[in-house]
Design a protein around this motif. Sequence first.
Motif, PDB file in Angstrom:
ATOM      1  N   GLY A   1     -11.075  12.732  31.268  1.00  0.00           N
ATOM      2  CA  GLY A   1     -11.285  13.038  29.865  1.00  0.00           C
ATOM      3  C   GLY A   1     -10.853  11.905  28.949  1.00  0.00           C
ATOM      4  O   GLY A   1     -10.152  10.979  29.350  1.00  0.00           O
ATOM      5  N   MET A   2     -11.257  12.012  27.707  1.00  0.00           N
ATOM      6  CA  MET A   2     -10.921  11.039  26.679  1.00  0.00           C
ATOM      7  C   MET A   2     -10.050  11.718  25.621  1.00  0.00           C
ATOM      8  O   MET A   2     -10.246  12.898  25.308  1.00  0.00           O
ATOM      9  N   PRO A   3      -9.088  11.023  25.042  1.00  0.00           N
ATOM     10  CA  PRO A   3      -8.264  11.623  23.992  1.00  0.00           C
ATOM     11  C   PRO A   3      -9.117  12.056  22.807  1.00  0.00           C
ATOM     12  O   PRO A   3     -10.069  11.370  22.414  1.00  0.00           O
ATOM     13  N   ALA A   4      -8.793  13.201  22.246  1.00  0.00           N
ATOM     14  CA  ALA A   4      -9.541  13.695  21.088  1.00  0.00           C
ATOM     15  C   ALA A   4      -9.200  12.928  19.822  1.00  0.00           C
ATOM     16  O   ALA A   4      -9.970  12.931  18.860  1.00  0.00           O
ATOM     17  N   ALA A   5      -8.051  12.287  19.767  1.00  0.00           N
ATOM     18  CA  ALA A   5      -7.634  11.517  18.598  1.00  0.00           C
ATOM     19  C   ALA A   5      -6.851  10.301  19.046  1.00  0.00           C
ATOM     20  O   ALA A   5      -6.323  10.261  20.163  1.00  0.00           O
ATOM     21  N   GLY A   6      -6.790   9.312  18.178  1.00  0.00           N
ATOM     22  CA  GLY A   6      -6.050   8.099  18.485  1.00  0.00           C
ATOM     23  C   GLY A   6      -4.551   8.308  18.342  1.00  0.00           C
ATOM     24  O   GLY A   6      -4.082   9.373  17.916  1.00  0.00           O
ATOM     25  N   PRO A   7      -3.766   7.290  18.679  1.00  0.00           N
ATOM     26  CA  PRO A   7      -2.307   7.423  18.574  1.00  0.00           C
ATOM     27  C   PRO A   7      -1.850   7.430  17.128  1.00  0.00           C
ATOM     28  O   PRO A   7      -2.554   6.972  16.221  1.00  0.00           O
ATOM     29  N   LYS A   8      -0.654   7.925  16.917  1.00  0.00           N
ATOM     30  CA  LYS A   8      -0.072   7.935  15.589  1.00  0.00           C
ATOM     31  C   LYS A   8       0.501   6.559  15.280  1.00  0.00           C
ATOM     32  O   LYS A   8       1.191   5.961  16.098  1.00  0.00           O
ATOM     33  N   VAL A   9       0.203   6.059  14.083  1.00  0.00           N
ATOM     34  CA  VAL A   9       0.641   4.720  13.691  1.00  0.00           C
ATOM     35  C   VAL A   9       1.530   4.835  12.464  1.00  0.00           C
ATOM     36  O   VAL A   9       1.423   5.789  11.676  1.00  0.00           O
ATOM     37  N   PRO A  10       2.422   3.872  12.262  1.00  0.00           N
ATOM     38  CA  PRO A  10       3.281   3.913  11.065  1.00  0.00           C
ATOM     39  C   PRO A  10       2.473   3.674   9.797  1.00  0.00           C
ATOM     40  O   PRO A  10       1.423   3.016   9.815  1.00  0.00           O
ATOM     41  N   ASP A  11       2.976   4.219   8.715  1.00  0.00           N
ATOM     42  CA  ASP A  11       2.303   4.058   7.425  1.00  0.00           C
ATOM     43  C   ASP A  11       2.376   2.603   6.966  1.00  0.00           C
ATOM     44  O   ASP A  11       3.395   1.923   7.140  1.00  0.00           O
ATOM     45  N   THR A  12       1.287   2.139   6.374  1.00  0.00           N
ATOM     46  CA  THR A  12       1.245   0.782   5.845  1.00  0.00           C
ATOM     47  C   THR A  12       1.849   0.760   4.448  1.00  0.00           C
ATOM     48  O   THR A  12       1.418   1.539   3.578  1.00  0.00           O
ATOM     49  N   PRO A  13       2.847  -0.082   4.213  1.00  0.00           N
ATOM     50  CA  PRO A  13       3.436  -0.127   2.870  1.00  0.00           C
ATOM     51  C   PRO A  13       2.420  -0.604   1.848  1.00  0.00           C
ATOM     52  O   PRO A  13       1.692  -1.572   2.067  1.00  0.00           O
ATOM     53  N   ALA A  14       2.358   0.096   0.723  1.00  0.00           N
ATOM     54  CA  ALA A  14       1.407  -0.253  -0.330  1.00  0.00           C
ATOM     55  C   ALA A  14       1.895  -1.477  -1.092  1.00  0.00           C
ATOM     56  O   ALA A  14       3.076  -1.587  -1.445  1.00  0.00           O
ATOM     57  N   ALA A  15       0.964  -2.418  -1.330  1.00  0.00           N
ATOM     58  CA  ALA A  15       1.305  -3.629  -2.071  1.00  0.00           C
ATOM     59  C   ALA A  15       1.352  -3.318  -3.561  1.00  0.00           C
ATOM     60  O   ALA A  15       0.564  -2.515  -4.079  1.00  0.00           O
ATOM     61  N   GLU A  16       2.274  -3.968  -4.246  1.00  0.00           N
ATOM     62  CA  GLU A  16       2.382  -3.778  -5.692  1.00  0.00           C
ATOM     63  C   GLU A  16       1.190  -4.433  -6.371  1.00  0.00           C
ATOM     64  O   GLU A  16       0.817  -5.567  -6.056  1.00  0.00           O
ATOM     65  N   ALA A  17       0.587  -3.733  -7.303  1.00  0.00           N
ATOM     66  CA  ALA A  17      -0.641  -4.200  -7.940  1.00  0.00           C
ATOM     67  C   ALA A  17      -0.343  -4.889  -9.269  1.00  0.00           C
ATOM     68  O   ALA A  17       0.588  -4.515  -9.989  1.00  0.00           O
ATOM     69  N   ASP A  18      -1.154  -5.908  -9.562  1.00  0.00           N
ATOM     70  CA  ASP A  18      -1.111  -6.603 -10.845  1.00  0.00           C
ATOM     71  C   ASP A  18      -2.159  -5.947 -11.732  1.00  0.00           C
ATOM     72  O   ASP A  18      -3.354  -6.262 -11.668  1.00  0.00           O
ATOM     73  N   ALA A  19      -1.734  -5.024 -12.571  1.00  0.00           N
ATOM     74  CA  ALA A  19      -2.672  -4.221 -13.366  1.00  0.00           C
ATOM     75  C   ALA A  19      -3.496  -5.089 -14.305  1.00  0.00           C
ATOM     76  O   ALA A  19      -4.709  -4.868 -14.479  1.00  0.00           O
ATOM     77  N   GLU A  20      -2.869  -6.082 -14.924  1.00  0.00           N
ATOM     78  CA  GLU A  20      -3.595  -6.915 -15.892  1.00  0.00           C
ATOM     79  C   GLU A  20      -4.701  -7.713 -15.221  1.00  0.00           C
ATOM     80  O   GLU A  20      -5.852  -7.728 -15.686  1.00  0.00           O
ATOM     81  N   LEU A  21      -4.358  -8.410 -14.118  1.00  0.00           N
ATOM     82  CA  LEU A  21      -5.373  -9.209 -13.433  1.00  0.00           C
ATOM     83  C   LEU A  21      -6.418  -8.318 -12.769  1.00  0.00           C
ATOM     84  O   LEU A  21      -7.586  -8.709 -12.644  1.00  0.00           O
ATOM     85  N   THR A  22      -6.053  -7.131 -12.338  1.00  0.00           N
ATOM     86  CA  THR A  22      -7.023  -6.210 -11.757  1.00  0.00           C
ATOM     87  C   THR A  22      -8.111  -5.869 -12.765  1.00  0.00           C
ATOM     88  O   THR A  22      -9.311  -5.887 -12.439  1.00  0.00           O
ATOM     89  N   GLY A  23      -7.707  -5.566 -14.004  1.00  0.00           N
ATOM     90  CA  GLY A  23      -8.706  -5.250 -15.035  1.00  0.00           C
ATOM     91  C   GLY A  23      -9.563  -6.447 -15.393  1.00  0.00           C
ATOM     92  O   GLY A  23     -10.766  -6.312 -15.665  1.00  0.00           O
ATOM     93  N   GLN A  24      -8.965  -7.656 -15.393  1.00  0.00           N
ATOM     94  CA  GLN A  24      -9.719  -8.852 -15.764  1.00  0.00           C
ATOM     95  C   GLN A  24     -10.769  -9.236 -14.731  1.00  0.00           C
ATOM     96  O   GLN A  24     -11.802  -9.826 -15.074  1.00  0.00           O
ATOM     97  N   THR A  25     -10.544  -8.947 -13.478  1.00  0.00           N
ATOM     98  CA  THR A  25     -11.437  -9.409 -12.401  1.00  0.00           C
ATOM     99  C   THR A  25     -12.329  -8.314 -11.814  1.00  0.00           C
ATOM    100  O   THR A  25     -13.104  -8.600 -10.907  1.00  0.00           O
ATOM    101  N   LYS A  26     -12.246  -7.096 -12.311  1.00  0.00           N
ATOM    102  CA  LYS A  26     -13.029  -6.006 -11.721  1.00  0.00           C
ATOM    103  C   LYS A  26     -14.530  -6.264 -11.841  1.00  0.00           C
ATOM    104  O   LYS A  26     -15.292  -6.085 -10.875  1.00  0.00           O
ATOM    105  N   SER A  27     -14.979  -6.699 -12.997  1.00  0.00           N
ATOM    106  CA  SER A  27     -16.422  -6.950 -13.173  1.00  0.00           C
ATOM    107  C   SER A  27     -16.890  -8.101 -12.283  1.00  0.00           C
ATOM    108  O   SER A  27     -18.014  -8.084 -11.755  1.00  0.00           O
ATOM    109  N   THR A  28     -16.028  -9.112 -12.087  1.00  0.00           N
ATOM    110  CA  THR A  28     -16.385 -10.231 -11.204  1.00  0.00           C
ATOM    111  C   THR A  28     -16.602  -9.751  -9.770  1.00  0.00           C
ATOM    112  O   THR A  28     -17.563 -10.165  -9.098  1.00  0.00           O
ATOM    113  N   VAL A  29     -15.734  -8.873  -9.287  1.00  0.00           N
ATOM    114  CA  VAL A  29     -15.849  -8.370  -7.924  1.00  0.00           C
ATOM    115  C   VAL A  29     -17.076  -7.462  -7.791  1.00  0.00           C
ATOM    116  O   VAL A  29     -17.781  -7.492  -6.765  1.00  0.00           O
TER     117      VAL A  29
END
Length: 378
Positions: free
Chosen positions: A259-287
């Motif tokens: 048989g095959m496992p029904a689900a993959g192994p449990k992995v640790p949570d990835t720490p969220a990176a701190e966001a630069d809100a100002e630059l995010t708004g400035q570059t959203k249309s470019t992306v």
Amino acid sequence: MGLPEPVDRNERGVTAGPSRQDEKPAPQPANPWEAAGAELAARERAAAAPGEPAGRPAPPAVPWVAQDEKSGVVFARRLGRGLLWAVVALAAVTGVRSWVVPPKAPAAASAPAQAAPSYPTADAQAAAARFARAYLGWDEARKEERAALLASVLPVGADSTMGWDGKGRQEVLAVQPGTVTPGTAGRALVRVDVLIRSGAPAGQSTGASPSPAPGPSADSPAGGTTPRTEPGARWLGLDVPVIETGGRFAVTGRPGLVGMPAAGPKVPDTPAAEADAELTGQTKSTVEKFFAAYAGGDTESVSAPGAQLPALPQGIAFKALVNWSVDVSGNADRSGTAQVSWALGGATVEVAYRVKLTRVSSSGAQRWQVADIRGGTL
């Protein structure tokens, strides 16, 4: 008168000769050892012959004979002196302490143990994958085809049916060899993951459409005429025993379904990176413009100079930039995470990218442009 001069005689009538005081002493040898030897010899002769006058001096003599040294003796003496000085010089250079207390000899480095030749894992996986594709793919209308494929990886004279009863139809969609567990005498067990789709009657296409719902088969007690079907595509594990002989691999016996496992192994949570809100708004249309061009086939006009970003193939349409966030950390270039929605195959799928931005100057103005993208996130 012509007469001879009278000669005085002593009492005994012996003609007086010159006195002992007038006699000149005998010359003494320069070497005192020679004089002592001469005197000793004279005394011995006087004792042996008493009739001879004792006053007559004996000729000087020595009790030994001087002889020249042989050349071999001289050479040996000089060689000994040379060796002695050589030892003294060596002692001065190396130190006398090293002679009295010699340094410990370094432990002999043990010769590296020769590693046993590694098992040819890649060849074992290739043979097991070929067997798995032929073993789990059958069609009752083409029995000989399966037998011929199996015979290429089975020993001579082995049963090419491998336990199949000759009925039904099953298609192998993908084969993925995995872990190889070596045994003894060239044997090993190879794990192979196989993606199969079974249940389609002979001659019927096995497209992406869902399989019909299970119904009564021709062999059921109800005697229905609905074709026999099975669930759609699924992964199946197969343990294949192989052996290496003569530089080739063969399957030694029947494999085992696992048989095959029904689900993959449990992995640790990835720490969220701190966001630069100002630059995010400035570059959203470019992306957004970049991903629209990424699906449309033209990325050169919306990417940084020198960037090599091939566009996606036809059949994929840009739906929306679901989420965009620029990381706080970064130097001249900045990176961010984009979640993009694509229209593909009549459905909508959301995927993730890591996007690298760089600042570009033109005509005195500066703007951010996409320099690189990588699918997925770490």
